[in-house]
Design a protein around this motif. Structure first.
Motif, PDB file in Angstrom:
ATOM      1  N   MET A  49     -56.386 -25.494  60.119  1.00  0.00           N
ATOM      2  CA  MET A  49     -57.440 -24.912  59.290  1.00  0.00           C
ATOM      3  C   MET A  49     -58.578 -25.907  59.079  1.00  0.00           C
ATOM      4  SD  MET A  49     -55.242 -22.775  56.443  1.00  0.00           S
ATOM      5  CE  MET A  49     -56.724 -22.096  55.663  1.00  0.00           C
ATOM      6  N   ALA A  50     -58.214 -27.169  58.884  1.00  0.00           N
ATOM      7  CA  ALA A  50     -59.236 -28.194  58.631  1.00  0.00           C
ATOM      8  C   ALA A  50     -60.170 -28.365  59.825  1.00  0.00           C
ATOM      9  CB  ALA A  50     -58.561 -29.521  58.294  1.00  0.00           C
ATOM     10  N   VAL A  51     -59.600 -28.373  61.031  1.00  0.00           N
ATOM     11  CA  VAL A  51     -60.452 -28.595  62.205  1.00  0.00           C
ATOM     12  C   VAL A  51     -61.250 -27.338  62.546  1.00  0.00           C
ATOM     13  CG1 VAL A  51     -58.875 -27.947  64.109  1.00  0.00           C
ATOM     14  CG2 VAL A  51     -60.451 -29.872  64.392  1.00  0.00           C
ATOM     15  N   ILE A  52     -60.691 -26.160  62.299  1.00  0.00           N
ATOM     16  CA  ILE A  52     -61.448 -24.925  62.502  1.00  0.00           C
ATOM     17  C   ILE A  52     -62.636 -24.885  61.545  1.00  0.00           C
ATOM     18  CG2 ILE A  52     -61.384 -22.406  62.225  1.00  0.00           C
ATOM     19  CD1 ILE A  52     -58.447 -22.551  63.187  1.00  0.00           C
ATOM     20  N   TYR A  53     -62.391 -25.238  60.297  1.00  0.00           N
ATOM     21  CA  TYR A  53     -63.482 -25.269  59.312  1.00  0.00           C
ATOM     22  C   TYR A  53     -64.567 -26.258  59.738  1.00  0.00           C
ATOM     23  CZ  TYR A  53     -66.009 -25.927  54.937  1.00  0.00           C
ATOM     24  OH  TYR A  53     -66.995 -26.002  53.993  1.00  0.00           O
ATOM     25  N   ALA A  54     -64.146 -27.424  60.189  1.00  0.00           N
ATOM     26  CA  ALA A  54     -65.114 -28.461  60.555  1.00  0.00           C
ATOM     27  C   ALA A  54     -66.020 -28.002  61.699  1.00  0.00           C
ATOM     28  CB  ALA A  54     -64.381 -29.741  60.946  1.00  0.00           C
ATOM     29  N   PHE A  55     -65.440 -27.419  62.736  1.00  0.00           N
ATOM     30  CA  PHE A  55     -66.250 -27.008  63.884  1.00  0.00           C
ATOM     31  C   PHE A  55     -67.072 -25.757  63.581  1.00  0.00           C
ATOM     32  CE2 PHE A  55     -63.932 -30.175  66.008  1.00  0.00           C
ATOM     33  CZ  PHE A  55     -64.458 -30.371  67.276  1.00  0.00           C
ATOM     34  N   ALA A  56     -66.588 -24.907  62.680  1.00  0.00           N
ATOM     35  CA  ALA A  56     -67.337 -23.696  62.333  1.00  0.00           C
ATOM     36  C   ALA A  56     -68.441 -23.984  61.319  1.00  0.00           C
ATOM     37  CB  ALA A  56     -66.388 -22.635  61.771  1.00  0.00           C
ATOM     38  N   MET A  68     -61.908 -25.326  69.504  1.00  0.00           N
ATOM     39  CA  MET A  68     -62.632 -26.581  69.704  1.00  0.00           C
ATOM     40  C   MET A  68     -63.181 -26.695  71.125  1.00  0.00           C
ATOM     41  SD  MET A  68     -60.447 -29.484  67.672  1.00  0.00           S
ATOM     42  CE  MET A  68     -59.031 -29.265  68.751  1.00  0.00           C
ATOM     43  N   GLY A  69     -62.449 -26.142  72.087  1.00  0.00           N
ATOM     44  CA  GLY A  69     -62.861 -26.239  73.476  1.00  0.00           C
ATOM     45  C   GLY A  69     -64.150 -25.512  73.789  1.00  0.00           C
ATOM     46  N   HIS A  70     -64.595 -24.638  72.893  1.00  0.00           N
ATOM     47  CA  HIS A  70     -65.842 -23.911  73.096  1.00  0.00           C
ATOM     48  C   HIS A  70     -67.076 -24.792  72.849  1.00  0.00           C
ATOM     49  CE1 HIS A  70     -64.859 -19.639  73.806  1.00  0.00           C
ATOM     50  NE2 HIS A  70     -63.766 -19.873  73.117  1.00  0.00           N
ATOM     51  N   PHE A  71     -66.869 -25.984  72.285  1.00  0.00           N
ATOM     52  CA  PHE A  71     -68.008 -26.824  71.891  1.00  0.00           C
ATOM     53  C   PHE A  71     -67.951 -28.145  72.660  1.00  0.00           C
ATOM     54  CE2 PHE A  71     -66.613 -24.167  68.372  1.00  0.00           C
ATOM     55  CZ  PHE A  71     -67.770 -23.449  68.091  1.00  0.00           C
ATOM     56  N   PRO A  72     -68.625 -28.222  73.810  1.00  0.00           N
ATOM     57  CA  PRO A  72     -68.533 -29.421  74.645  1.00  0.00           C
ATOM     58  C   PRO A  72     -69.275 -30.627  74.070  1.00  0.00           C
ATOM     59  CG  PRO A  72     -70.108 -27.863  75.589  1.00  0.00           C
ATOM     60  CD  PRO A  72     -69.434 -27.155  74.445  1.00  0.00           C
ATOM     61  N   ASN A  73     -70.298 -30.380  73.247  1.00  0.00           N
ATOM     62  CA  ASN A  73     -71.081 -31.482  72.691  1.00  0.00           C
ATOM     63  C   ASN A  73     -71.159 -31.342  71.176  1.00  0.00           C
ATOM     64  OD1 ASN A  73     -71.984 -32.620  75.326  1.00  0.00           O
ATOM     65  ND2 ASN A  73     -73.039 -30.655  75.501  1.00  0.00           N
ATOM     66  N   VAL A  74     -70.429 -32.204  70.490  1.00  0.00           N
ATOM     67  CA  VAL A  74     -70.403 -32.146  69.031  1.00  0.00           C
ATOM     68  C   VAL A  74     -70.722 -33.515  68.445  1.00  0.00           C
ATOM     69  CG1 VAL A  74     -68.760 -30.237  68.956  1.00  0.00           C
ATOM     70  CG2 VAL A  74     -67.916 -32.600  68.957  1.00  0.00           C
ATOM     71  N   GLU A  75     -70.970 -33.522  67.145  1.00  0.00           N
ATOM     72  CA  GLU A  75     -71.317 -34.741  66.440  1.00  0.00           C
ATOM     73  C   GLU A  75     -70.128 -35.721  66.434  1.00  0.00           C
ATOM     74  OE1 GLU A  75     -73.647 -31.225  65.120  1.00  0.00           O
ATOM     75  OE2 GLU A  75     -71.529 -31.657  65.490  1.00  0.00           O
ATOM     76  N   PRO A  76     -70.406 -37.046  66.417  1.00  0.00           N
ATOM     77  CA  PRO A  76     -69.327 -38.051  66.469  1.00  0.00           C
ATOM     78  C   PRO A  76     -68.207 -37.848  65.451  1.00  0.00           C
ATOM     79  CG  PRO A  76     -71.431 -39.115  66.817  1.00  0.00           C
ATOM     80  CD  PRO A  76     -71.740 -37.683  66.485  1.00  0.00           C
ATOM     81  N   PRO A  77     -68.493 -37.511  64.183  1.00  0.00           N
ATOM     82  CA  PRO A  77     -67.376 -37.298  63.251  1.00  0.00           C
ATOM     83  C   PRO A  77     -66.437 -36.181  63.699  1.00  0.00           C
ATOM     84  CG  PRO A  77     -69.430 -37.556  62.046  1.00  0.00           C
ATOM     85  CD  PRO A  77     -69.793 -37.419  63.490  1.00  0.00           C
ATOM     86  N   LEU A  78     -66.979 -35.154  64.347  1.00  0.00           N
ATOM     87  CA  LEU A  78     -66.145 -34.057  64.823  1.00  0.00           C
ATOM     88  C   LEU A  78     -65.307 -34.483  66.023  1.00  0.00           C
ATOM     89  CD1 LEU A  78     -68.515 -30.968  64.506  1.00  0.00           C
ATOM     90  CD2 LEU A  78     -66.700 -31.722  62.968  1.00  0.00           C
ATOM     91  N   LEU A  79     -65.822 -35.402  66.830  1.00  0.00           N
ATOM     92  CA  LEU A  79     -65.025 -35.930  67.936  1.00  0.00           C
ATOM     93  C   LEU A  79     -63.788 -36.652  67.415  1.00  0.00           C
ATOM     94  CD1 LEU A  79     -67.744 -37.356  70.372  1.00  0.00           C
ATOM     95  CD2 LEU A  79     -66.311 -35.315  70.701  1.00  0.00           C
ATOM     96  N   LEU A  80     -63.960 -37.378  66.319  1.00  0.00           N
ATOM     97  CA  LEU A  80     -62.822 -38.075  65.712  1.00  0.00           C
ATOM     98  C   LEU A  80     -61.818 -37.073  65.155  1.00  0.00           C
ATOM     99  CD1 LEU A  80     -64.658 -40.989  63.843  1.00  0.00           C
ATOM    100  CD2 LEU A  80     -63.377 -41.112  65.992  1.00  0.00           C
ATOM    101  N   GLU A  81     -62.309 -36.009  64.515  1.00  0.00           N
ATOM    102  CA  GLU A  81     -61.412 -34.985  63.993  1.00  0.00           C
ATOM    103  C   GLU A  81     -60.663 -34.296  65.123  1.00  0.00           C
ATOM    104  OE1 GLU A  81     -62.210 -32.421  60.745  1.00  0.00           O
ATOM    105  OE2 GLU A  81     -64.070 -33.456  60.210  1.00  0.00           O
TER     106      GLU A  81
END
Length: 219
Positions: free
Chosen positions: A6-13, A169-182
């Motif tokens: 849930m946390a990672v879905i929230y972060a990417f959405a 998450m796989g739908h977003f190839p380029n995300v902000e650095p904090p999201l890469l860590l998540e």
């Protein structure tokens, strides 16, 4: 794993700045997935197991759509613009399941069996579904506590949700650095969870909805 999914879905959405309208569409599907999980958790922990399971079917269906669109990104805009007739014919649950089974070279139709089971016992008003309302007779009206049903609900919810979060998450190839860590943290947890709890010995017949390697991006 439900919490971390849930946390990672929230972060990417919520935290990712979408670069295209297709990404925005996927974020909306992520919000739907998050809300379905949140509703299921609230109901399951409150003793309303049938209603909690009904949301698991919505999770199952949404994850399948996300999986299909991840393989066919050119159809995201088409799905969004489709009318009811087109949506049912091209993107209905049956059409999506068949496309995924063909892609994965699955023998049989385990996805349909899972969907039909969730529909028969949980989403539709049926006599077999009564056992999830009153397993020991009519008893009292309202919620009840059952370790058996709590465990069954958690097991079903988590396997679809971890798979869904990975695909999302796989739908977003380029995300902000904090999201890469998540993302990296989540995939590490998902791989450890998979190795401990999921049977991945036969990639041709995996647990329904769970691919052999979560870190692959497709689930």
């Amino acid at each position: 794993m439900i919490h971390w999914s849930m946390a990672v879905i929230y972060a990417f959405a919520h935290d990712h700045t979408n670069a295209t309208d297709d990404e925005l569409t996927i974020q909306y599907l992520g919000l739907r997935l998050f809300n379905s999980v949140a509703s299921s958790v609230k109901l399951g922990l409150s003793g309303y197991y049938q209603s909690a399971f009904a949301h698991v079917r919505d999770i199952f269906e949404t994850v399948a759509l996300l999986d299909y669109l991840h393989t066919n990104p050119s159809q995201i805009a088409q799905w969004k613009a489709s009318d009811k007739k087109q949506r049912i014919a091209q993107f209905g649950p049956g059409a999506i399941r068949n496309a995924l089974n063909t892609r994965d070279q699955f023998s049989g139709n385990k996805r349909k069996e899972m969907y039909d089971h969730l529909s028969e016992y949980l989403s539709h008003a049926t006599a077999p579904g009564f056992q999830l309302l009153a397993p020991e007779g009519l008893g009292k009206i309202g919620p009840f506590l059952s370790e058996k049903y709590l465990k069954a609900w958690l097991e079903e919810a988590v396997k679809f949700l971890v798979h869904g979060a990975t695909i999302f998450m796989g739908h977003f190839p380029n995300v902000e650095p904090p999201l890469l860590l998540e993302k990296a943290d989540f995939l590490d947890r998902a791989n450890r969870w998979r190795d401990k709890y999921m049977n991945v010995g036969n990639p041709k017949q995996p647990n329904p909805g769970v691919q052999p390697t979560p870190a692959s991006g497709r689930g």
